[in-house]
Design a protein around this motif. Sequence first.
Motif, PDB file in Angstrom:
ATOM      1  N   VAL A   1     -10.749   3.990 -14.998  1.00 53.41           N
ATOM      2  CA  VAL A   1     -11.285   4.291 -13.667  1.00 53.41           C
ATOM      3  C   VAL A   1     -10.296   3.846 -12.582  1.00 53.41           C
ATOM      4  CG1 VAL A   1     -13.083   3.659 -12.006  1.00 53.41           C
ATOM      5  CG2 VAL A   1     -13.702   4.271 -14.343  1.00 53.41           C
ATOM      6  N   MET A   2      -9.679   2.680 -12.758  1.00 51.99           N
ATOM      7  CA  MET A   2      -8.702   2.224 -11.772  1.00 51.99           C
ATOM      8  C   MET A   2      -7.495   3.164 -11.729  1.00 51.99           C
ATOM      9  SD  MET A   2      -9.929  -0.442 -10.285  1.00 51.99           S
ATOM     10  CE  MET A   2      -8.459  -1.032  -9.450  1.00 51.99           C
ATOM     11  N   ASN A   3      -7.043   3.597 -12.910  1.00 47.76           N
ATOM     12  CA  ASN A   3      -5.934   4.560 -12.946  1.00 47.76           C
ATOM     13  C   ASN A   3      -6.319   5.866 -12.258  1.00 47.76           C
ATOM     14  OD1 ASN A   3      -4.306   2.800 -14.366  1.00 47.76           O
ATOM     15  ND2 ASN A   3      -4.833   3.630 -16.361  1.00 47.76           N
ATOM     16  N   GLY A   4      -7.537   6.340 -12.551  1.00 48.26           N
ATOM     17  CA  GLY A   4      -8.002   7.577 -11.934  1.00 48.26           C
ATOM     18  C   GLY A   4      -8.157   7.447 -10.434  1.00 48.26           C
ATOM     19  N   PHE A   5      -8.635   6.279  -9.994  1.00 49.13           N
ATOM     20  CA  PHE A   5      -8.814   6.055  -8.562  1.00 49.13           C
ATOM     21  C   PHE A   5      -7.475   6.124  -7.840  1.00 49.13           C
ATOM     22  CE2 PHE A   5      -9.602   3.467  -4.777  1.00 49.13           C
ATOM     23  CZ  PHE A   5     -10.802   4.001  -4.344  1.00 49.13           C
TER      24      PHE A   5
ATOM     25  N   ALA B   1      -0.862  -0.973   2.431  1.00 50.37           N
ATOM     26  CA  ALA B   1      -1.949  -1.936   2.250  1.00 50.37           C
ATOM     27  C   ALA B   1      -2.935  -1.448   1.194  1.00 50.37           C
ATOM     28  CB  ALA B   1      -2.667  -2.174   3.575  1.00 50.37           C
ATOM     29  N   LEU B   2      -3.267  -0.155   1.231  1.00 48.05           N
ATOM     30  CA  LEU B   2      -4.231   0.402   0.296  1.00 48.05           C
ATOM     31  C   LEU B   2      -3.714   0.354  -1.138  1.00 48.05           C
ATOM     32  CD1 LEU B   2      -6.822   1.927  -0.388  1.00 48.05           C
ATOM     33  CD2 LEU B   2      -5.651   4.049   0.212  1.00 48.05           C
ATOM     34  N   PHE B   3      -2.502   0.854  -1.366  1.00 50.38           N
ATOM     35  CA  PHE B   3      -1.981   0.908  -2.727  1.00 50.38           C
ATOM     36  C   PHE B   3      -1.623  -0.481  -3.252  1.00 50.38           C
ATOM     37  CE2 PHE B   3      -1.287   5.364  -1.496  1.00 50.38           C
ATOM     38  CZ  PHE B   3      -1.833   5.997  -2.605  1.00 50.38           C
ATOM     39  N   SER B   4      -1.215  -1.395  -2.386  1.00 49.50           N
ATOM     40  CA  SER B   4      -0.963  -2.775  -2.820  1.00 49.50           C
ATOM     41  C   SER B   4      -2.265  -3.444  -3.247  1.00 49.50           C
ATOM     42  CB  SER B   4      -0.317  -3.575  -1.682  1.00 49.50           C
ATOM     43  OG  SER B   4       0.947  -3.051  -1.346  1.00 49.50           O
ATOM     44  N   ALA B   5      -3.336  -3.195  -2.509  1.00 46.26           N
ATOM     45  CA  ALA B   5      -4.633  -3.753  -2.887  1.00 46.26           C
ATOM     46  C   ALA B   5      -5.099  -3.204  -4.232  1.00 46.26           C
ATOM     47  CB  ALA B   5      -5.669  -3.443  -1.802  1.00 46.26           C
ATOM     48  N   LEU B   6      -4.830  -1.930  -4.498  1.00 39.59           N
ATOM     49  CA  LEU B   6      -5.207  -1.341  -5.775  1.00 39.59           C
ATOM     50  C   LEU B   6      -4.447  -1.984  -6.930  1.00 39.59           C
ATOM     51  CD1 LEU B   6      -5.482   2.484  -4.931  1.00 39.59           C
ATOM     52  CD2 LEU B   6      -7.332   0.897  -5.456  1.00 39.59           C
ATOM     53  N   VAL B   7      -3.158  -2.244  -6.720  1.00 35.88           N
ATOM     54  CA  VAL B   7      -2.363  -2.886  -7.776  1.00 35.88           C
ATOM     55  C   VAL B   7      -2.895  -4.277  -8.079  1.00 35.88           C
ATOM     56  CG1 VAL B   7      -0.080  -3.806  -8.336  1.00 35.88           C
ATOM     57  CG2 VAL B   7      -0.286  -1.554  -7.283  1.00 35.88           C
ATOM     58  N   VAL B   8      -3.195  -5.050  -7.021  1.00 38.04           N
ATOM     59  CA  VAL B   8      -3.721  -6.406  -7.215  1.00 38.04           C
ATOM     60  C   VAL B   8      -5.071  -6.356  -7.915  1.00 38.04           C
ATOM     61  CG1 VAL B   8      -4.556  -8.463  -6.027  1.00 38.04           C
ATOM     62  CG2 VAL B   8      -2.467  -7.334  -5.248  1.00 38.04           C
ATOM     63  N   GLU B   9      -5.955  -5.464  -7.460  1.00 35.96           N
ATOM     64  CA  GLU B   9      -7.284  -5.366  -8.068  1.00 35.96           C
ATOM     65  C   GLU B   9      -7.194  -4.943  -9.525  1.00 35.96           C
ATOM     66  OE1 GLU B   9     -11.595  -3.161  -7.275  1.00 35.96           O
ATOM     67  OE2 GLU B   9      -9.895  -2.813  -5.935  1.00 35.96           O
ATOM     68  N   ARG B  10      -6.305  -4.020  -9.830  1.00 42.27           N
ATOM     69  CA  ARG B  10      -6.149  -3.556 -11.207  1.00 42.27           C
ATOM     70  C   ARG B  10      -5.666  -4.686 -12.118  1.00 42.27           C
ATOM     71  NH1 ARG B  10      -1.969  -1.296 -14.116  1.00 42.27           N
ATOM     72  NH2 ARG B  10      -2.561   0.305 -15.633  1.00 42.27           N
ATOM     73  N   THR B  11      -4.701  -5.469 -11.636  1.00 45.45           N
ATOM     74  CA  THR B  11      -4.183  -6.585 -12.430  1.00 45.45           C
ATOM     75  C   THR B  11      -5.246  -7.647 -12.653  1.00 45.45           C
ATOM     76  OG1 THR B  11      -1.980  -6.193 -11.495  1.00 45.45           O
ATOM     77  CG2 THR B  11      -2.360  -8.313 -12.555  1.00 45.45           C
ATOM     78  N   VAL B  12      -5.972  -7.998 -11.591  1.00 46.36           N
ATOM     79  CA  VAL B  12      -7.011  -9.018 -11.710  1.00 46.36           C
ATOM     80  C   VAL B  12      -8.109  -8.561 -12.666  1.00 46.36           C
ATOM     81  CG1 VAL B  12      -8.826 -10.243 -10.441  1.00 46.36           C
ATOM     82  CG2 VAL B  12      -6.539 -10.021  -9.450  1.00 46.36           C
ATOM     83  N   MET B  13      -8.535  -7.307 -12.556  1.00 49.60           N
ATOM     84  CA  MET B  13      -9.587  -6.791 -13.425  1.00 49.60           C
ATOM     85  C   MET B  13      -9.155  -6.828 -14.892  1.00 49.60           C
ATOM     86  SD  MET B  13     -12.231  -6.131 -11.653  1.00 49.60           S
ATOM     87  CE  MET B  13     -13.189  -5.143 -12.788  1.00 49.60           C
ATOM     88  N   PHE B  14      -7.885  -6.540 -15.153  1.00 48.84           N
ATOM     89  CA  PHE B  14      -7.404  -6.565 -16.539  1.00 48.84           C
ATOM     90  C   PHE B  14      -7.530  -7.970 -17.123  1.00 48.84           C
ATOM     91  CE2 PHE B  14      -4.016  -7.382 -19.599  1.00 48.84           C
ATOM     92  CZ  PHE B  14      -4.246  -6.375 -20.526  1.00 48.84           C
ATOM     93  N   TRP B  15      -7.067  -8.972 -16.384  1.00 53.47           N
ATOM     94  CA  TRP B  15      -7.097 -10.327 -16.922  1.00 53.47           C
ATOM     95  C   TRP B  15      -8.515 -10.877 -17.004  1.00 53.47           C
ATOM     96  CZ3 TRP B  15      -3.285 -11.848 -19.657  1.00 53.47           C
ATOM     97  CH2 TRP B  15      -1.994 -11.403 -19.378  1.00 53.47           C
TER      98      TRP B  15
END
Length: 415
Positions: free
Chosen positions: A47-51, A261-275
Amino acid sequence: MITRYERMIARRYLMPGKGEGFIFLVATISLVAVALGVAALIAVMSVMNGFRAELFDRILGLNGHAVVQGYGGKLENWQAIADAARKLPGVTSATPLIEQPLMGSFQGRVEGVLVRGQRVADIKGNAVMADNVRAGSLDRLVPGSGTVAIGARLAENLGARVGDEISLINPAGESTPFGTVPRIVAYRIGAVFEVGIFEYDKAFVVMPVEDAQLLMRLGDAVGMVELETNDPDRVGQILQPLQAVVAQDGVIADWKSTNSALFSALVVERTVMFWVLSIIILVAVFNILSSLIMLVRAKSRDIAILRTMGAGRAALMRVFMTVGTIIGGLGTLLGLGLGMTILAFRESIVAGVGALTGANLWDPSVRYLTELPSRTDPFEVIGIVVLALVLSFLATLYPAWKAANTDPVQVLRYE
């Protein structure tokens, strides 16, 4: 390699014996926990990749990879800039564009709108817009006809449909002895589109660039030149030679700076969700560890007898490592199937949970996109499966080592 008798013993230890129901229950919970962890990781990461992919495709599909923005919102020398941009290696298109926030009104309702003027050929050639027309037709957008296309959410907010007339209010109107009178022009709605990004669907009013120039009183000027390249990730290097050309007329803004800001937030959220979700698998692995420790204690007499019959320490290690790895492997396979099922029915699941809880789990005004996206990366799925299998294997090492180091003399003396 595991031998035939080792496979037989491992298979017997996987099934509960007399008085071993609790151990079997813990092992089953471990299997289910691994499955849930793997399923959650696959579903959330997809879902994060699709988003990210949907946002990237739709935002860049509408706004290009970069724009040359004129000072004061006006670019007089846009033809020369567009020609210079097209000559650069890697630039695939350079088109004039006008964007201006105005007010839109229909039967007493007023909404803030973003008026976009483009050449008719560019409007029809934009797949993000042309493939998502919900009513009417983009063929009705003819220069001088007074026809526009608007976003679906804007049409809902105004209560307007195809064929209705909306008024666009330009505060930069005409000067009179009584002050500046806003310029109000009526346009007929020729098409309603839904690109899937809430912020665009609730604000966009698209018209031929000639009509936008007349409305904004720009003459032959435009607001910006939209640029597309063959490699969005290298857009800065590709457009670097253009900086000197546009320095006197405007500035270059690429998609990275505009949406950083938007795409940086997505990268951070994706990394945090994985861990965070990986912890679920880690907890499940500890359950495998505890169930194997209990199994070794319950089977200490059997282990001692096997040792006296000639079973080596390596053989006993392989037996218990096989048992734990099978539990982790079955849980991983179950989680893989469960994750794919969740992704296949994600819209129904979100709608069902929302109906049960009464909460809007996917609010387009918050989530940007109107639908829950998904894009599964096969390499990422393989990585999640390998992670679960490796952790499951590592959890078997200590119980297997304890079983291999069981002293048959001590065990048989007291049992």
